[in-house]
Design a protein around this motif. Structure first.
Motif, PDB file in Angstrom:
ATOM      1  N   VAL C  12      35.970  55.959 -25.635  1.00  0.00           N
ATOM      2  CA  VAL C  12      36.345  56.811 -24.497  1.00  0.00           C
ATOM      3  C   VAL C  12      36.987  58.100 -25.026  1.00  0.00           C
ATOM      4  CG1 VAL C  12      37.849  56.987 -22.464  1.00  0.00           C
ATOM      5  CG2 VAL C  12      36.620  54.859 -22.922  1.00  0.00           C
ATOM      6  N   TYR C  13      37.857  57.966 -26.025  1.00  0.00           N
ATOM      7  CA  TYR C  13      38.514  59.131 -26.623  1.00  0.00           C
ATOM      8  C   TYR C  13      37.461  60.063 -27.239  1.00  0.00           C
ATOM      9  CZ  TYR C  13      40.947  61.928 -30.088  1.00  0.00           C
ATOM     10  OH  TYR C  13      41.378  62.978 -30.848  1.00  0.00           O
ATOM     11  N   ALA C  14      36.517  59.463 -27.991  1.00  0.00           N
ATOM     12  CA  ALA C  14      35.479  60.265 -28.644  1.00  0.00           C
ATOM     13  C   ALA C  14      34.643  61.004 -27.598  1.00  0.00           C
ATOM     14  CB  ALA C  14      34.595  59.371 -29.496  1.00  0.00           C
ATOM     15  N   THR C  15      34.355  60.338 -26.472  1.00  0.00           N
ATOM     16  CA  THR C  15      33.575  60.978 -25.407  1.00  0.00           C
ATOM     17  C   THR C  15      34.333  62.199 -24.885  1.00  0.00           C
ATOM     18  OG1 THR C  15      32.824  58.769 -24.822  1.00  0.00           O
ATOM     19  CG2 THR C  15      32.335  60.515 -23.240  1.00  0.00           C
ATOM     20  N   ALA C  16      35.639  62.012 -24.629  1.00  0.00           N
ATOM     21  CA  ALA C  16      36.449  63.119 -24.108  1.00  0.00           C
ATOM     22  C   ALA C  16      36.460  64.275 -25.107  1.00  0.00           C
ATOM     23  CB  ALA C  16      37.865  62.622 -23.839  1.00  0.00           C
ATOM     24  N   VAL C  17      36.646  63.966 -26.386  1.00  0.00           N
ATOM     25  CA  VAL C  17      36.690  65.017 -27.407  1.00  0.00           C
ATOM     26  C   VAL C  17      35.331  65.720 -27.500  1.00  0.00           C
ATOM     27  CG1 VAL C  17      36.881  65.429 -29.894  1.00  0.00           C
ATOM     28  CG2 VAL C  17      38.532  63.970 -28.760  1.00  0.00           C
ATOM     29  N   LEU C  18      34.267  64.953 -27.448  1.00  0.00           N
ATOM     30  CA  LEU C  18      32.935  65.560 -27.558  1.00  0.00           C
ATOM     31  C   LEU C  18      32.652  66.466 -26.360  1.00  0.00           C
ATOM     32  CD1 LEU C  18      30.968  62.523 -29.009  1.00  0.00           C
ATOM     33  CD2 LEU C  18      31.280  64.732 -30.109  1.00  0.00           C
ATOM     34  N   ILE C  19      33.127  66.067 -25.165  1.00  0.00           N
ATOM     35  CA  ILE C  19      32.951  66.921 -23.984  1.00  0.00           C
ATOM     36  C   ILE C  19      33.726  68.231 -24.177  1.00  0.00           C
ATOM     37  CG2 ILE C  19      33.481  67.138 -21.506  1.00  0.00           C
ATOM     38  CD1 ILE C  19      32.796  64.145 -21.250  1.00  0.00           C
ATOM     39  N   LEU C  20      34.966  68.113 -24.656  1.00  0.00           N
ATOM     40  CA  LEU C  20      35.790  69.308 -24.897  1.00  0.00           C
ATOM     41  C   LEU C  20      35.122  70.227 -25.929  1.00  0.00           C
ATOM     42  CD1 LEU C  20      39.451  67.928 -25.049  1.00  0.00           C
ATOM     43  CD2 LEU C  20      38.482  69.444 -23.329  1.00  0.00           C
ATOM     44  N   LEU C  21      34.634  69.628 -27.004  1.00  0.00           N
ATOM     45  CA  LEU C  21      34.000  70.427 -28.061  1.00  0.00           C
ATOM     46  C   LEU C  21      32.740  71.112 -27.544  1.00  0.00           C
ATOM     47  CD1 LEU C  21      34.341  68.059 -31.168  1.00  0.00           C
ATOM     48  CD2 LEU C  21      35.517  70.213 -30.801  1.00  0.00           C
ATOM     49  N   THR C  22      31.981  70.397 -26.717  1.00  0.00           N
ATOM     50  CA  THR C  22      30.753  70.985 -26.159  1.00  0.00           C
ATOM     51  C   THR C  22      31.102  72.131 -25.221  1.00  0.00           C
ATOM     52  OG1 THR C  22      29.830  68.770 -26.239  1.00  0.00           O
ATOM     53  CG2 THR C  22      28.587  70.380 -24.997  1.00  0.00           C
ATOM     54  N   TRP C  84      24.855  63.386 -28.606  1.00  0.00           N
ATOM     55  CA  TRP C  84      23.535  63.895 -28.210  1.00  0.00           C
ATOM     56  C   TRP C  84      23.448  64.024 -26.688  1.00  0.00           C
ATOM     57  CZ3 TRP C  84      19.323  60.187 -26.638  1.00  0.00           C
ATOM     58  CH2 TRP C  84      18.181  60.866 -26.233  1.00  0.00           C
ATOM     59  N   LEU C  85      23.883  62.960 -25.977  1.00  0.00           N
ATOM     60  CA  LEU C  85      23.775  62.976 -24.514  1.00  0.00           C
ATOM     61  C   LEU C  85      24.639  64.082 -23.910  1.00  0.00           C
ATOM     62  CD1 LEU C  85      23.728  59.158 -23.686  1.00  0.00           C
ATOM     63  CD2 LEU C  85      21.816  60.758 -23.663  1.00  0.00           C
ATOM     64  N   VAL C  86      25.844  64.293 -24.466  1.00  0.00           N
ATOM     65  CA  VAL C  86      26.728  65.338 -23.942  1.00  0.00           C
ATOM     66  C   VAL C  86      26.104  66.714 -24.185  1.00  0.00           C
ATOM     67  CG1 VAL C  86      28.986  66.441 -24.251  1.00  0.00           C
ATOM     68  CG2 VAL C  86      28.843  63.973 -24.132  1.00  0.00           C
ATOM     69  N   ALA C  87      25.533  66.908 -25.389  1.00  0.00           N
ATOM     70  CA  ALA C  87      24.895  68.198 -25.701  1.00  0.00           C
ATOM     71  C   ALA C  87      23.683  68.452 -24.803  1.00  0.00           C
ATOM     72  CB  ALA C  87      24.478  68.223 -27.168  1.00  0.00           C
ATOM     73  N   GLU C  88      23.033  67.371 -24.341  1.00  0.00           N
ATOM     74  CA  GLU C  88      21.851  67.494 -23.475  1.00  0.00           C
ATOM     75  C   GLU C  88      22.212  67.948 -22.056  1.00  0.00           C
ATOM     76  OE1 GLU C  88      18.411  66.548 -23.276  1.00  0.00           O
ATOM     77  OE2 GLU C  88      18.203  66.531 -25.454  1.00  0.00           O
ATOM     78  N   MET C  89      23.476  67.806 -21.671  1.00  0.00           N
ATOM     79  CA  MET C  89      23.883  68.171 -20.308  1.00  0.00           C
ATOM     80  C   MET C  89      23.692  69.667 -20.084  1.00  0.00           C
ATOM     81  SD  MET C  89      25.043  65.596 -18.625  1.00  0.00           S
ATOM     82  CE  MET C  89      24.734  63.949 -19.216  1.00  0.00           C
ATOM     83  N   PRO C  90      23.151  70.037 -18.919  1.00  0.00           N
ATOM     84  CA  PRO C  90      22.964  71.470 -18.667  1.00  0.00           C
ATOM     85  C   PRO C  90      24.293  72.201 -18.472  1.00  0.00           C
ATOM     86  CG  PRO C  90      22.305  70.160 -16.762  1.00  0.00           C
ATOM     87  CD  PRO C  90      22.656  69.194 -17.840  1.00  0.00           C
ATOM     88  N   GLY C  91      24.241  73.532 -18.542  1.00  0.00           N
ATOM     89  CA  GLY C  91      25.438  74.366 -18.491  1.00  0.00           C
ATOM     90  C   GLY C  91      26.225  74.243 -17.199  1.00  0.00           C
ATOM     91  N   ASN C  92      25.573  73.891 -16.089  1.00  0.00           N
ATOM     92  CA  ASN C  92      26.333  73.768 -14.837  1.00  0.00           C
ATOM     93  C   ASN C  92      27.049  72.420 -14.719  1.00  0.00           C
ATOM     94  OD1 ASN C  92      23.970  72.440 -14.595  1.00  0.00           O
ATOM     95  ND2 ASN C  92      23.296  73.414 -12.689  1.00  0.00           N
ATOM     96  N   VAL C  93      26.772  71.516 -15.663  1.00  0.00           N
ATOM     97  CA  VAL C  93      27.491  70.223 -15.665  1.00  0.00           C
ATOM     98  C   VAL C  93      28.641  70.279 -16.672  1.00  0.00           C
ATOM     99  CG1 VAL C  93      27.279  67.723 -16.009  1.00  0.00           C
ATOM    100  CG2 VAL C  93      25.388  69.003 -15.006  1.00  0.00           C
ATOM    101  N   ILE C  94      28.326  70.648 -17.909  1.00  0.00           N
ATOM    102  CA  ILE C  94      29.381  70.786 -18.943  1.00  0.00           C
ATOM    103  C   ILE C  94      29.330  72.208 -19.491  1.00  0.00           C
ATOM    104  CG2 ILE C  94      30.142  70.063 -21.227  1.00  0.00           C
ATOM    105  CD1 ILE C  94      29.224  67.250 -20.541  1.00  0.00           C
TER     106      ILE C  94
END
Lengths: 531, 97, 94
Positions: C12-22, C84-94
């Protein structure tokens, strides 16, 4: 340009060419191996799902000792040299009393009698022959076995299938390494996926982003996969030639860790159940399989195989002296003494298979497989896209991509339908599962040739795959009477996992089709106004 | 035809393809002779098998990327010869004993 | 299942960090600013971004110290897929 710059750009061009050609020449086969490898991660669950019978851990709870004694009495004594015991997916205990010999094709093989014992401890089937003939005709695991065999040897004769999958592993290794070497902004581009004006993701970005993220595992899986293929096809016999002067039997004895000198003096084997209970209690699990060697002799021994326990990733072989009933501790994965080679080998299995932490690790490994499939698909599509409008001789490539990328999952689903229907009609599932795949492959090929507009072909195949995904759980429930409520009641996670995964995949496919149809209708309705 | 089979005339194809495959196999087999077998007596069988894909990849990328083809021919060929000599010596010793 | 439950908070922590980094990736922001109307930029200073990135390695050490090999491999696999999945999210999502 300086000389170093020229050298650099030449190297980059060579790497790009290597990366492209390793993908184009072997890309589709690589996709087949990766896709079926992803499925193979959950082969055990697919086996349980295909039989719709909740596992009962009979290897732990049944009276194995009484059954072995009873069966040993009615079996030729030469076959009591080794007895392997497993539990089939329809909850039957499978006893294979065997010795070692050479089969008609000249390879070392097990030969003996196989008994299948139902839940009422009655022998329901007895078969005699070589292990290589008996296992491929086990109808209870026909579906899982068929899909796994595509992954390991593409259903080609031995050893050619294994050599080909080994070469594919090396091709994946080449693609991964050349991908790293040629990409200048590999890690700075890791979060960026640009899209075209139409909103469609740029194929190059889709390929590089997924490729970069899955790189460590692509490398690991390619390396371990090519090791498995090459070691079993030519590596081991060749090493036996050098290290043991060609004596394969001596090498197998060294690797398996069997006693070279065995006393055949009769001595009654102690109660097997006590040893099973002891090992099961210490591992807090039922054994995966049991092997008894030299039954009712002074050299009797028993080995119980356990999947990794809490927090561990290495499987265990618990060893017992069956003549005295004493525990002899955990046997190394390979050989008789703990060694570095054995440790590395025991680590390679969980890394390649993902079977070390139940459904959780399997889910992660399936996702890694999906990511690798995506990288292969986008890579080949990128190559096709770049040549689509330029050269007429590459026009077939996008069509070929749809044929393979959507066709293979569709045919795999068809093989499952073939399995269920043949099973319910009492036909041989070992024959009908591959046959259903071949029939579906024929139909997909005809469709790919007949349907001219390439986009229509893509969505027709996607719609068929989606429908097949959604109908499979329904077919299974209708034929087996094991619904979801019953599965929850019996803690039968495998059925729920596979059924739900199929529904999700089906919904994703159909969503894409509906989206395409909606856009098509929209563009058609706006067309007259534009004119 | 030339368009598709022109690579047969390319030296690098023979160096990075067949020769690399043969030499990496020879390296693997010769390792069975000189790699320390360890207490379990199996390291000399397992480790070369495990290392085969890596040995192949190293020789392949060297052969494919090098600018000095002649030197590469010499190095890879010599590597093959040394390993072949180790294997031949092993067989002569085994036969002799 | 304890060793797997112990892995979950790290994922969960890694997901949050990856979202922030993206979300704070400058190359991504430069691209999406042009094509997504009202694109909300989210900036994190480079040293903090680097610290966040390296913090993704901390769980590996924890797993080694605790001896949770299964958790180590699961975490390793999970961050690559989630990334990979977080990077795949379009710009209006992340």
């Amino acid at each position: 340009m300086t000389r170093t710059q020229i050298e650099k750009s030449t190297k980059k061009a060579s790497l790009l060419s290597l990366h492209s050609w390793s993908g184009v020449v072997l890309g589709m086969l690589l996709y087949a191996v990766i896709f079926t490898g992803t499925v193979a991660v959950i082969a055990h669950e697919i086996g349980q799902w295909s039989q719709s019978q909740a596992p009962k851990d009979r290897l732990r709870h049944a009276d194995i000792d009484a059954l072995v004694r009873q069966l040993a009495e009615q079996t030729d004594p030469k076959y009591t040299e080794e007895i392997s015991i497993t539990e089939s997916y329809n909850n039957q205990l499978v006893f294979f009393f065997h010795t070692h010999g050479t089969n008609p094709s000249g390879a070392l093989d097990d030969i003996g009698v196989e008994y299948r014992v139902n839940e009422h401890n009655e022998v329901v089937q007895t078969r005699q022959g070589f292990g290589s003939e008996l296992f491929p005709t086990d109808d209870t695991n026909a579906l899982g076995r068929f899909l796994v065999s595509i992954h390991t040897e593409l259903h080609m004769p031995k050893p050619w299938g294994l050599i080909l999958t080994g070469i594919l592993g090396l091709a994946m290794l080449v693609a991964a390494v050349s991908g790293i070497l040629m990409h200048r902004h590999l890690f700075t581009d890791i979060f960026l996926l640009r899209s075209a004006r139409s909103g469609e993701k740029l194929k190059r970005d889709a390929h590089t982003v997924a490729g970069t993220w899955s790189l460590p595992f692509a490398f690991l899986l390619a390396f371990t996969g090519s090791f498995f293929s090459f070691a079993t096809s030519f590596g081991l016999p060749a090493m036996a030639m050098v290290a043991f002067g060609g004596d394969q039997k001596a090498m197998i004895y060294t690797l398996v860790g069997e006693q070279m000198e065995v006393s055949e003096t009769p001595k009654e084997t102690t109660n097997l159940n006590l040893m099973i209970q002891d090992a099961s209690a210490r591992n807090d699990a039922a054994p995966n399989n049991i092997v008894i060697s030299h039954y009712n002799t002074e050299s009797a021994s028993m080995e119980l195989f356990f999947l990794p326990s809490q927090g561990a990733i290495i499987s265990k072989y618990e060893q017992y002296n069956a003549a005295t009933g004493s525990a002899e501790g955990v046997k190394p994965f390979v050989g008789t003494e703990p060694s570095f080679g054995s440790l590395i080998l025991s680590l390679i299995f969980p890394v390649h298979y993902g079977t070390f932490a139940g459904l959780f690790s399997k889910l992660v490994w399936v996702s890694l497989g999906v990511a690798s499939c995506y990288v292969t698909m986008t890579g080949l599509q990128l190559y096709a896209h770049r040549r689509e409008n330029k050269l007429s001789q590459w026009q077939w490539l996008p069509r070929f991509c749809h044929w393979g990328f959507i066709g293979l999952p569709l045919c795999s689903l068809a093989s499952a339908v073939g399995f269920f229907i043949s099973s319910s009609l009492g036909l041989s599932t070992s024959n009908w599962t591959p046959l259903a795949f071949v029939i579906a492959a024929g139909m997909v090929t005809i469709l790919s040739v007949v349907v001219k507009p390439i986009t229509t072909l893509k969505y027709v195949l996607l719609a068929l795959t989606g429908l097949m995904c959604i109908s499979l759980p329904l077919i299974r429930i209708a034929l087996s009477q094991t619904g979801w409520i019953s599965a929850v009641q019996h803690h039968f996670e495998a059925v729920l996992f596979v059924d739900l995964s199929l529904f999700v995949c089906g919904a994703l496919c159909l969503y894409q089709v509906v989206n395409y149809l909606r856009q098509k209708t929209l563009s058609q309705s706006t067309l007259p106004e534009a004119v | 035809m030339n368009r598709f089979f022109g690579f047969f005339r390319n030296q690098r194809f023979w160096l990075a393809g067949p020769l690399t495959t043969v030499v990496s196999m020879l390296c693997m087999l010769a390792m069975a002779v000189y790699f320390p077998p360890g207490v379990g007596n199996i390291n000399n069988i397992l480790m070369p098998l495990l290392m085969f894909p890596i040995i192949w990849a190293c020789i392949f990328f060297y052969a494919y990327l090098t600018q000095h083809l002649k030197r590469a021919w010499f190095i890879i060929f010599t590597l093959g010869l040394i390993n072949l000599a180790i294997i031949v010596l092993q067989f002569t010793l085994v036969k002799g004993s | 299942m304890n060793h797997l439950i112990a892995t979950f908070p790290f994922i969960v922590y890694a997901t949050a960090v990856l979202i922030l980094l993206t979300k704070s990736d400058t190359r991504r922001a430069t691209f999406y600013r042009k094509i997504v109307p009202d694109y909300r930029e989210f900036r994190i200073r480079k040293p903090i971004r680097m610290a966040l990135m390296y913090s993704l390695l901390v769980p590996f050490m924890v797993f080694i110290v605790v001896g949770n090999a299964a958790g180590f491999l699961c975490y390793f696999g999970a961050i690559t897929v989630i990334g990979w999945l977080v990077a795949e999210m379009p710009g209006n999502v992340i």
